[in-house]
Design a protein around this motif. Structure first.
Motif, short mmCIF file in Angstrom:
data_model
loop_
_atom_site.label_atom_id
_atom_site.label_comp_id
_atom_site.label_asym_id
_atom_site.label_seq_id
_atom_site.Cartn_x
_atom_site.Cartn_y
_atom_site.Cartn_z
N VAL A 120 0.84 -1.21 0.00
CA VAL A 120 0.00 0.00 0.00
C VAL A 120 0.87 1.25 0.00
O VAL A 120 0.68 2.16 -0.82
N LYS A 164 15.21 -0.85 1.28
CA LYS A 164 13.86 -0.33 1.02
C LYS A 164 13.90 1.18 0.80
O LYS A 164 13.24 1.71 -0.10
N TYR A 202 13.53 3.58 9.90
CA TYR A 202 13.10 3.73 11.30
C TYR A 202 13.84 2.79 12.25
O TYR A 202 13.78 2.95 13.47
N TYR A 247 -0.47 -5.23 15.54
CA TYR A 247 -1.24 -6.44 15.18
C TYR A 247 -0.81 -7.69 15.94
O TYR A 247 -1.61 -8.60 16.11
N ILE A 252 -11.46 -0.34 3.06
CA ILE A 252 -11.63 -0.24 1.62
C ILE A 252 -12.84 -1.04 1.11
O ILE A 252 -13.46 -0.64 0.12
N ASN A 281 9.20 -8.58 3.15
CA ASN A 281 8.66 -8.27 1.81
C ASN A 281 8.99 -6.85 1.37
O ASN A 281 9.07 -5.94 2.18
#
Ligand code: NAP
Length: 336
Positions: free
Chosen positions: A160, A185, A201, A252, A279, A327
């Motif tokens: 996202v 990344k 971070y 989570y 969404i 990922n």
């Protein structure tokens, strides 16, 4: 196909803390036979997303409850291989909630749809699916950056976030900064996707870097992670800022009560808004957004990266990779 079996991963346990492979149980069943009006789908590519962790615990109010022993839920893309339904002939490419399994029977109702000609299974599960539209809707309509605005995106090298940051640029944002968990990344964001800066971070002082990069505060903060990073963003809002609550992955896998943001009162001083969304409430607009995003992709303005791993046995690992940060871009698993 008579020798074929249907491999499955079932939910073995509600995850406690970090989701793990032992929360799933491998099983094999016979390949189901389609009845009248039904067809058999061979599932080829499976998509994982962080929210599935919460769905294993029935935390999500927008998804049907899952029970221990159920096939693990996930979106998939595949091909109709047997059919008693003229609307879904053999060879038709389809996508839907196929789960962690090779085969399923459908009557064409509910969460299943045809994949349009010219669209790959990967694209259908990413940019032309809920993940892509989350980035579009969340940025374009909730964050709605105006020309010249400054934008911060967390989880920026994920599925996202990587799209959301590019969409802000396309819409005219003057500065887009991404926060992500590795130098590789961060380099991808700035060198290939056109982000103006990126913050690692895990190795940098995020609060100091955000202050330095947004001396007048940010106009839009697109939040995928929550926690401390959300708090830092709330301390650095420009007047009239929009905070987009898309996700909160830092929470989570946490057990017990979770602290709220300490700096929420800056929303008052900044006359800012903080808006959450889901969404699936906007499915009726997917076609409209596919046209906008399809045009940007064709023009080379919007790039997307699929992180494909191979092998049915790696389905649980694919989900876990989202929480270990392995990922880059959209995590998919090719199972056929
Ligand atoms: N509201 C909606 O309708 C909706 C729809 C889809 C997705 N979402 C949310 O959007 C967010 C992104 O989803 P996605 O599918 O694109 O996943 P993703 O970003 O491709 O994958 C998750 C990424 O989160 C980062 N991460 C993992 N644990 C973290 C932690 N403790 N703190 C900070 N970052 C962490 C990792 O990257 P790093 O290496 O950078 O840590 C990882 O690569 C999720 O929060 C998801 O729940 C919301």
């Amino acid at each position: 196909m008579t020798d074929a079996k249907n491999r499955q991963f079932l939910i073995a346990a509600r995850p406690k803390g970090m989701v793990k492979e032992s929360d799933f149980r491998y099983a094999e069943t016979a390949v189901p036979e389609p009845g009248e009006g039904e067809f058999l789908v061979h599932n080829e590519i499976v998509a994982v997303e962080p929210a599935l962790r919460g769905q294993m615990e029935n935390r999500a109010n927008y998804a049907a409850p899952l029970q221990i022993g159920d096939v693990m839920r996930a979106l998939g893309a595949g091909t109709v291989v047997k059919s008693n339904n003229p609307d879904f002939p053999v060879g038709q490419k389809v996508q839907g909630l196929f789960g962690f399994q090779d085969y399923l029977v459908s009557d064409g109702k509910g969460m299943i749809g045809r994949i349009p000609d010219g669209v790959s299974g990967e694209a259908a599960l990413y940019v032309f699916g809920g993940t892509g539209y989350t980035a579009y809707y969340g940025m374009a309509e909730v964050g709605h950056p105006k020309a010249g605005d400054t934008v911060l995106v967390s989880g920026a090298a994920g599925a996202v976030g990587s799209l959301a940051g590019q969409i802000a640029k396309i819409l005219g944002a003057a500065k887009v900064v991404g926060i992500a968990g590795s130098d590789e990344k961060c380099r991808w964001l700035t060198d290939e996707l056109g982000f103006d800066a990126a913050i690692n971070y895990k190795t940098e002082d995020v609060a100091a870097r955000v202050k330095e990069l947004f001396p007048k505060g940010m106009d839009v903060y697109y939040d995928n992670v929550g926690g401390e990073i959300l708090d830092i963003a709330l301390a650095n809002l420009a007047q009239g800022a929009r905070v987009v609550l898309c996700g909160g992955i830092s929470r989570y896998n946490k057990e017990g009560p979770i602290e709220g943001p300490k700096n929420y009162f800056n929303l008052v001083y900044a006359r800012a808004t903080m808006t959450g969304f889901i969404i699936v409430d906007h499915v009726h607009r997917y076609r409209e957004w596919s046209q906008i995003m399809g045009k940007w992709i064709a023009e080379g303005k919007l790039k997307y990266r699929v992180d494909m791993i191979e092998g049915f046995e790696n389905l649980p690992k694919g989900l876990i990779r989202l929480f270990t940060g392995e990922n880059i871009g959209k995590q998919l698993i090719r199972i056929a």
